[in-house]
Design a protein around this motif. Structure first.
Motif, PDB file in Angstrom:
ATOM      1  N   VAL A  66       4.842 -10.677  -4.341  1.00 32.07           N
ATOM      2  CA  VAL A  66       4.014  -9.771  -5.123  1.00 32.07           C
ATOM      3  C   VAL A  66       4.422  -9.901  -6.573  1.00 32.07           C
ATOM      4  O   VAL A  66       5.613  -9.890  -6.898  1.00 32.07           O
ATOM      5  N   SER A  67       3.447 -10.030  -7.463  1.00 29.55           N
ATOM      6  CA  SER A  67       3.750 -10.105  -8.888  1.00 29.55           C
ATOM      7  C   SER A  67       2.750  -9.259  -9.661  1.00 29.55           C
ATOM      8  O   SER A  67       1.621  -9.028  -9.211  1.00 29.55           O
ATOM      9  N   ALA A  68       3.179  -8.809 -10.813  1.00 31.47           N
ATOM     10  CA  ALA A  68       2.348  -7.992 -11.700  1.00 31.47           C
ATOM     11  C   ALA A  68       2.800  -8.259 -13.130  1.00 31.47           C
ATOM     12  O   ALA A  68       3.893  -8.789 -13.352  1.00 31.47           O
ATOM     13  N   PRO A  69       1.988  -7.895 -14.126  1.00 24.76           N
ATOM     14  CA  PRO A  69       2.382  -8.120 -15.520  1.00 24.76           C
ATOM     15  C   PRO A  69       3.657  -7.377 -15.916  1.00 24.76           C
ATOM     16  O   PRO A  69       4.383  -7.813 -16.784  1.00 24.76           O
ATOM     17  N   SER A  70       3.933  -6.275 -15.239  1.00 20.42           N
ATOM     18  CA  SER A  70       5.118  -5.484 -15.534  1.00 20.42           C
ATOM     19  C   SER A  70       5.818  -5.135 -14.223  1.00 20.42           C
ATOM     20  O   SER A  70       5.163  -4.879 -13.215  1.00 20.42           O
ATOM     21  N   GLU A  71       7.131  -5.120 -14.240  1.00 15.72           N
ATOM     22  CA  GLU A  71       7.909  -4.826 -13.026  1.00 15.72           C
ATOM     23  C   GLU A  71       7.618  -3.429 -12.473  1.00 15.72           C
ATOM     24  O   GLU A  71       7.653  -3.221 -11.264  1.00 15.72           O
ATOM     25  N   ASP A  72       7.344  -2.470 -13.351  1.00 17.96           N
ATOM     26  CA  ASP A  72       7.114  -1.101 -12.877  1.00 17.96           C
ATOM     27  C   ASP A  72       5.747  -0.933 -12.200  1.00 17.96           C
ATOM     28  O   ASP A  72       5.485   0.087 -11.571  1.00 17.96           O
ATOM     29  N   LEU A  73       4.865  -1.938 -12.292  1.00 22.38           N
ATOM     30  CA  LEU A  73       3.565  -1.879 -11.616  1.00 22.38           C
ATOM     31  C   LEU A  73       3.608  -2.394 -10.183  1.00 22.38           C
ATOM     32  O   LEU A  73       2.671  -2.202  -9.423  1.00 22.38           O
ATOM     33  N   ILE A  74       4.702  -3.053  -9.809  1.00 20.81           N
ATOM     34  CA  ILE A  74       4.823  -3.620  -8.465  1.00 20.81           C
ATOM     35  C   ILE A  74       5.120  -2.499  -7.474  1.00 20.81           C
ATOM     36  O   ILE A  74       6.100  -1.781  -7.617  1.00 20.81           O
ATOM     37  N   PRO A  75       4.258  -2.349  -6.457  1.00 23.81           N
ATOM     38  CA  PRO A  75       4.510  -1.289  -5.468  1.00 23.81           C
ATOM     39  C   PRO A  75       5.682  -1.662  -4.565  1.00 23.81           C
ATOM     40  O   PRO A  75       6.020  -2.830  -4.403  1.00 23.81           O
ATOM     41  N   ASN A  76       6.279  -0.659  -3.986  1.00 21.44           N
ATOM     42  CA  ASN A  76       7.385  -0.877  -3.060  1.00 21.44           C
ATOM     43  C   ASN A  76       6.796  -1.209  -1.689  1.00 21.44           C
ATOM     44  O   ASN A  76       6.551  -0.326  -0.882  1.00 21.44           O
ATOM     45  N   MET A  77       6.555  -2.506  -1.462  1.00 24.50           N
ATOM     46  CA  MET A  77       5.943  -2.948  -0.213  1.00 24.50           C
ATOM     47  C   MET A  77       6.803  -4.043   0.404  1.00 24.50           C
ATOM     48  O   MET A  77       7.262  -4.939  -0.292  1.00 24.50           O
ATOM     49  N   GLN A  78       6.983  -3.956   1.705  1.00 26.91           N
ATOM     50  CA  GLN A  78       7.674  -5.004   2.450  1.00 26.91           C
ATOM     51  C   GLN A  78       6.645  -6.031   2.899  1.00 26.91           C
ATOM     52  O   GLN A  78       5.442  -5.799   2.823  1.00 26.91           O
ATOM     53  N   SER A  79       7.117  -7.152   3.412  1.00 31.83           N
ATOM     54  CA  SER A  79       6.219  -8.213   3.868  1.00 31.83           C
ATOM     55  C   SER A  79       5.302  -7.712   4.988  1.00 31.83           C
ATOM     56  O   SER A  79       4.137  -8.084   5.045  1.00 31.83           O
ATOM     57  N   GLU A  80       5.815  -6.830   5.865  1.00 30.33           N
ATOM     58  CA  GLU A  80       5.002  -6.281   6.951  1.00 30.33           C
ATOM     59  C   GLU A  80       3.867  -5.417   6.398  1.00 30.33           C
ATOM     60  O   GLU A  80       2.758  -5.409   6.943  1.00 30.33           O
ATOM     61  N   ASP A  81       4.152  -4.675   5.306  1.00 25.44           N
ATOM     62  CA  ASP A  81       3.122  -3.841   4.685  1.00 25.44           C
ATOM     63  C   ASP A  81       2.011  -4.713   4.095  1.00 25.44           C
ATOM     64  O   ASP A  81       0.834  -4.376   4.196  1.00 25.44           O
ATOM     65  N   ILE A  82       2.395  -5.827   3.500  1.00 28.92           N
ATOM     66  CA  ILE A  82       1.402  -6.732   2.922  1.00 28.92           C
ATOM     67  C   ILE A  82       0.605  -7.399   4.035  1.00 28.92           C
ATOM     68  O   ILE A  82      -0.610  -7.569   3.915  1.00 28.92           O
ATOM     69  N   ASP A  83       1.269  -7.764   5.136  1.00 30.18           N
ATOM     70  CA  ASP A  83       0.544  -8.322   6.294  1.00 30.18           C
ATOM     71  C   ASP A  83      -0.494  -7.333   6.806  1.00 30.18           C
ATOM     72  O   ASP A  83      -1.613  -7.715   7.154  1.00 30.18           O
ATOM     73  N   ALA A  84      -0.140  -6.053   6.855  1.00 35.41           N
ATOM     74  CA  ALA A  84      -1.075  -5.019   7.307  1.00 35.41           C
ATOM     75  C   ALA A  84      -2.247  -4.896   6.328  1.00 35.41           C
ATOM     76  O   ALA A  84      -3.402  -4.763   6.746  1.00 35.41           O
ATOM     77  N   LEU A  85      -1.972  -4.977   5.029  1.00 34.86           N
ATOM     78  CA  LEU A  85      -3.027  -4.915   4.024  1.00 34.86           C
ATOM     79  C   LEU A  85      -3.977  -6.103   4.162  1.00 34.86           C
ATOM     80  O   LEU A  85      -5.198  -5.940   4.148  1.00 34.86           O
ATOM     81  N   VAL A  86      -3.425  -7.289   4.363  1.00 39.53           N
ATOM     82  CA  VAL A  86      -4.246  -8.491   4.521  1.00 39.53           C
ATOM     83  C   VAL A  86      -5.079  -8.409   5.796  1.00 39.53           C
ATOM     84  O   VAL A  86      -6.257  -8.774   5.805  1.00 39.53           O
ATOM     85  N   SER A  87      -4.505  -7.903   6.878  1.00 39.28           N
ATOM     86  CA  SER A  87      -5.283  -7.784   8.124  1.00 39.28           C
ATOM     87  C   SER A  87      -6.419  -6.771   7.973  1.00 39.28           C
ATOM     88  O   SER A  87      -7.472  -6.933   8.583  1.00 39.28           O
ATOM     89  N   GLN A  88      -6.219  -5.743   7.147  1.00 42.65           N
ATOM     90  CA  GLN A  88      -7.319  -4.802   6.881  1.00 42.65           C
ATOM     91  C   GLN A  88      -8.459  -5.512   6.154  1.00 42.65           C
ATOM     92  O   GLN A  88      -9.626  -5.280   6.449  1.00 42.65           O
ATOM     93  N   TRP A  89      -8.116  -6.406   5.222  1.00 40.01           N
ATOM     94  CA  TRP A  89      -9.157  -7.158   4.514  1.00 40.01           C
ATOM     95  C   TRP A  89      -9.881  -8.099   5.463  1.00 40.01           C
ATOM     96  O   TRP A  89     -11.064  -8.353   5.305  1.00 40.01           O
ATOM     97  N   GLN A  90      -9.185  -8.636   6.446  1.00 35.49           N
ATOM     98  CA  GLN A  90      -9.832  -9.543   7.385  1.00 35.49           C
ATOM     99  C   GLN A  90     -10.780  -8.803   8.323  1.00 35.49           C
ATOM    100  O   GLN A  90     -11.668  -9.411   8.901  1.00 35.49           O
ATOM    101  N   ARG A  91     -10.616  -7.512   8.459  1.00 36.68           N
ATOM    102  CA  ARG A  91     -11.509  -6.718   9.312  1.00 36.68           C
ATOM    103  C   ARG A  91     -12.531  -5.923   8.521  1.00 36.68           C
ATOM    104  O   ARG A  91     -13.358  -5.230   9.102  1.00 36.68           O
ATOM    105  N   ALA A  92     -12.491  -6.011   7.200  1.00 35.20           N
ATOM    106  CA  ALA A  92     -13.377  -5.211   6.355  1.00 35.20           C
ATOM    107  C   ALA A  92     -14.837  -5.594   6.576  1.00 35.20           C
ATOM    108  O   ALA A  92     -15.191  -6.767   6.566  1.00 35.20           O
ATOM    109  N   LEU A  93     -15.670  -4.586   6.787  1.00 32.24           N
ATOM    110  CA  LEU A  93     -17.101  -4.783   7.024  1.00 32.24           C
ATOM    111  C   LEU A  93     -17.915  -4.165   5.899  1.00 32.24           C
ATOM    112  O   LEU A  93     -17.629  -3.048   5.461  1.00 32.24           O
ATOM    113  N   LEU A  94     -18.917  -4.890   5.467  1.00 36.02           N
ATOM    114  CA  LEU A  94     -19.824  -4.411   4.439  1.00 36.02           C
ATOM    115  C   LEU A  94     -21.206  -4.252   5.051  1.00 36.02           C
ATOM    116  O   LEU A  94     -21.712  -5.163   5.688  1.00 36.02           O
TER     117      LEU A  94
END
Length: 159
Positions: A66-94
């Motif tokens: 995870v990267s951002a323009p400033s260190e204080d903008l980076i959320p406290n997320m573990q790799s499992e949290d990011i995997d969960a976020l990505v899996s939500q995007w893979q199931r997102a329906l419009l």
């Protein structure tokens, strides 16, 4: 026990072939009522990186960076949290919507998401906004209702 004649066997074969044709072409013969619903990212698509506003998620081997323009903008997320976020995007329906929002809201949505998939040259870009407790996405120049999951589930914590 009665035996079938040649004509009887022919009828059985004809009807069984017709049944198989209907089974194999069911979706084409009987389209579902939810036509127009589309996935942002398919189940089998491989997300290489994702950008939500200024926050970048990049796949590094089996994990994420995870990267951002400033260190204080980076959320406290573990790799499992990011995997969960990505899996939500893979199931997102419009879902297409007949709602029309003011042009100033759809022209500059508060969240801009870019998703780079393996095998595709360009990123998929969409804007996310919430109006009257309903989440909408501007995708390919069209306005869609975010059917699943919720907007909060598609954004990192603190967004």
């Amino acid at each position: 026990m009665r035996r079938l004649s040649q004509k009887g066997w022919n009828n059985i074969l004809i009807f069984s072939m017709l049944i198989l044709i209907v089974i194999f072409n069911y979706e084409r013969l009987f389209p579902s009522a939810d036509d127009g619903v589309r996935q942002v990212v398919g189940e089998n698509a491989f997300i290489l990186s994702m950008q939500i506003n200024t926050l970048n998620f990049e796949r590094i081997g089996t994990g994420w960076r995870v990267s951002a323009p400033s260190e204080d903008l980076i959320p406290n997320m573990q790799s499992e949290d990011i995997d969960a976020l990505v899996s939500q995007w893979q199931r997102a329906l419009l879902r297409p919507t007949s709602v029309s929002l003011p042009a100033e809201k759809t022209a500059s949505p508060p969240y801009i998401v870019s998703i780079w998939l393996a095998g595709q040259k360009n990123a998929q870009v969409l804007g996310l906004l919430e109006v009257d407790a309903s989440a909408y996405a501007v995708y390919d120049g069209q306005l869609y209702l975010l059917d699943f999951p919720t907007l909060k589930q598609l954004l990192p914590p603190g967004s």
